[in-house]
Design a protein around this motif. Structure first.
Motif, PDB file in Angstrom:
ATOM      1  N   VAL A 166       0.815  -1.213   0.000  1.00  0.00           N
ATOM      2  CA  VAL A 166       0.000   0.000   0.000  1.00  0.00           C
ATOM      3  C   VAL A 166       0.852   1.269   0.000  1.00  0.00           C
ATOM      4  CG1 VAL A 166      -1.759   1.320   1.247  1.00  0.00           C
ATOM      5  CG2 VAL A 166      -1.858  -1.189   1.223  1.00  0.00           C
ATOM      6  N   THR A 167       0.536   2.174  -0.910  1.00  0.00           N
ATOM      7  CA  THR A 167       1.027   3.552  -0.841  1.00  0.00           C
ATOM      8  C   THR A 167      -0.149   4.447  -0.491  1.00  0.00           C
ATOM      9  OG1 THR A 167       2.717   3.166  -2.536  1.00  0.00           O
ATOM     10  CG2 THR A 167       2.119   5.456  -2.076  1.00  0.00           C
ATOM     11  N   TYR A 168      -0.020   5.183   0.591  1.00  0.00           N
ATOM     12  CA  TYR A 168      -1.145   6.001   1.080  1.00  0.00           C
ATOM     13  C   TYR A 168      -0.901   7.473   0.774  1.00  0.00           C
ATOM     14  CZ  TYR A 168      -4.896   7.645   4.112  1.00  0.00           C
ATOM     15  OH  TYR A 168      -6.043   8.233   4.592  1.00  0.00           O
ATOM     16  N   PHE A 169      -1.860   8.088   0.105  1.00  0.00           N
ATOM     17  CA  PHE A 169      -1.819   9.526  -0.161  1.00  0.00           C
ATOM     18  C   PHE A 169      -2.871  10.196   0.726  1.00  0.00           C
ATOM     19  CE2 PHE A 169      -0.185   7.688  -4.122  1.00  0.00           C
ATOM     20  CZ  PHE A 169       0.964   8.455  -4.323  1.00  0.00           C
ATOM     21  N   ASP A 170      -2.407  11.054   1.619  1.00  0.00           N
ATOM     22  CA  ASP A 170      -3.299  11.683   2.592  1.00  0.00           C
ATOM     23  C   ASP A 170      -3.843  13.000   2.030  1.00  0.00           C
ATOM     24  OD1 ASP A 170      -4.656  12.116   4.939  1.00  0.00           O
ATOM     25  OD2 ASP A 170      -2.950  13.048   5.959  1.00  0.00           O
ATOM     26  N   LYS A 171      -5.151  12.989   1.757  1.00  0.00           N
ATOM     27  CA  LYS A 171      -5.849  14.176   1.241  1.00  0.00           C
ATOM     28  C   LYS A 171      -5.115  14.816   0.059  1.00  0.00           C
ATOM     29  CE  LYS A 171      -7.733  15.310   5.817  1.00  0.00           C
ATOM     30  NZ  LYS A 171      -7.017  14.287   6.583  1.00  0.00           N
ATOM     31  N   PRO A 172      -4.880  14.058  -0.991  1.00  0.00           N
ATOM     32  CA  PRO A 172      -4.137  14.602  -2.132  1.00  0.00           C
ATOM     33  C   PRO A 172      -4.918  15.707  -2.838  1.00  0.00           C
ATOM     34  CG  PRO A 172      -5.106  12.490  -2.692  1.00  0.00           C
ATOM     35  CD  PRO A 172      -5.323  12.670  -1.217  1.00  0.00           C
ATOM     36  N   LYS A 173      -4.200  16.715  -3.282  1.00  0.00           N
ATOM     37  CA  LYS A 173      -4.834  17.834  -3.988  1.00  0.00           C
ATOM     38  C   LYS A 173      -5.082  17.502  -5.455  1.00  0.00           C
ATOM     39  CE  LYS A 173      -4.750  20.894  -0.602  1.00  0.00           C
ATOM     40  NZ  LYS A 173      -4.327  19.999   0.458  1.00  0.00           N
TER      41      LYS A 173
END
Length: 273
Positions: A166-173
Motif C-alpha cells: 500500500v502507498t497512502y496519499f493523505d488528502k491529495p490535492k
C-alpha cells in the motif's frame, strides 16, 4: 432487514429525518460515517441554532444522535456505494452489505472535490471506492489509497493486513490515474507510484453517482416543498440541497424529509396490503 426508510447521512439533516420517521411509527436505518468525521464536529461554537446557544459542533451532534437513538432509530456505520430500485423497493449497497427500504432520505452533505483524471475511465478496471469490498482482488499486489478521513486510514490498514503493498496519499490535492486496459500507475501531488489498484476513499459520494438520473442544479439536489426529488421515494435534506449551509436549515429540512418519507412508506404499505 427491510426498513420503511433508510437515511443516508448522520448529520443534523439525517438525524432530524430519522427522528421524524420514528415519530410517525415507521422503522428507519441511518447509514453514516463516524460522527467525528462530520465537518460540524470541528466547529468550536455554534451560536445560531435556536434554543441551543454556545454549544460546540460536537456537543450538538452528540445531542442530536442521542435523541434519534432514544426514539428507536437504527444505525449502521459505513459508506453507501450504490443504489437500485426494484419492485418499489430501494436496495442500498453499503460496503459489501445490502439493505433495503421503501423510501430514502439523502442527507450526506456536500460531496467535495471533482473527479480525478482517469477515475471514471478506470472504474471497475482498477479504480474502486471500497477497500473491504475489492481488496482481496489485489492481494500481494501494489495499490494506492487516496484517503480523506480516519476511516480511509483504517481501510488502508485492512489492505496492508491482507498482503497488499500500500502507498497512502493523505488528502491529495491533484491526482492522475493512468494505464492501459487496467490501472498501472497513479500520480498524486507530483509523486508517481506503480499501482494495480487505486482506492478512492472519500467521505461521501456525489449524489448523481449514487442515483443516476437524479435532478441537480449547480451541483445541489433539486427538491420540492416536501423535499422530494425527481426519483420515486427519494427525498433530500441539508447541505446537499444548497445553502444556507446552516444547522437550523438542515434540521428543518430533515424534519420535512422525514415526514414525507414516512408518509411515502406508509402509502406503499397500504397499497400492498
Amino acid at each position: 432487514m427491510s426498513y420503511d426508510v433508510l437515511v443516508i447521512g448522520g448529520g443534523p439533516a439525517g438525524l432530524s429525518a430519522a427522528l421524524n420517521v420514528r415519530a410517525r411509527g415507521r422503522s428507519v436505518l441511518v447509514v453514516s460515517n463516524p460522527l467525528e468525521e462530520n465537518p460540524l464536529w470541528r466547529a468550536e461554537k455554534v451560536d445560531n441554532h435556536l434554543g441551543m446557544p454556545a454549544l460546540s459542533g460536537a456537543e450538538l451532534l452528540k445531542a442530536f444522535r442521542r435523541h434519534a437513538e432514544e426514539a428507536g432509530a437504527a444505525f449502521l456505520e459505513g459508506k453507501v456505494l450504490n443504489t437500485v430500485r426494484m419492485d418499489e423497493t430501494w436496495y442500498v449497497g453499503i460496503g459489501s452489505d445490502m439493505e433495503n427500504a421503501k423510501a430514502l432520505v439523502l442527507a450526506g452533505g456536500v460531496a467535495r472535490g471533482k473527479k480525478y483524471p482517469g477515475e471514471t475511465e478506470f472504474l471497475g478496471r482498477g479504480v474502486s471506492y471500497c477497500a473491504t469490498c475489492d481488496g482481496m482482488l489485489y492481494r500481494n499486489r501494489p495499490v494506492a489509497v487516496l484517503g480523506f478521513s480516519d476511516t480511509a486510514k483504517k481501510e488502508a490498514d485492512f489492505l496492508s493486513g491482507i498482503g497488499c503493498d500500500v502507498t497512502y496519499f493523505d488528502k491529495p490535492k491533484s491526482c492522475t490515474i493512468s494505464g492501459g486496459k487496467t490501472v498501472e500507475q497513479v500520480t498524486c501531488d507530483g509523486e508517481t507510484v506503480r499501482a494495480d489498484g487505486v482506492f478512492l476513499l472519500r467521505p461521501t459520494m456525489a449524489p448523481t453517482d449514487l442515483f443516476p438520473g437524479l435532478a441537480v442544479d449547480k451541483g445541489y439536489v433539486t427538491v420540492d416543498r416536501k423535499m422530494a426529488t425527481n426519483l420515486p421515494g427519494v427525498f433530500a435534506a441539508g447541505d446537499c440541497t444548497g445553502g444556507p449551509l446552516q444547522v437550523s436549515k438542515a434540521v428543518g429540512e430533515g424534519l420535512v424529509a422525514g415526514q414525507s418519507a414516512a408518509a411515502f412508506a406508509a402509502e406503499l404499505a397500504r397499497k400492498n396490503q
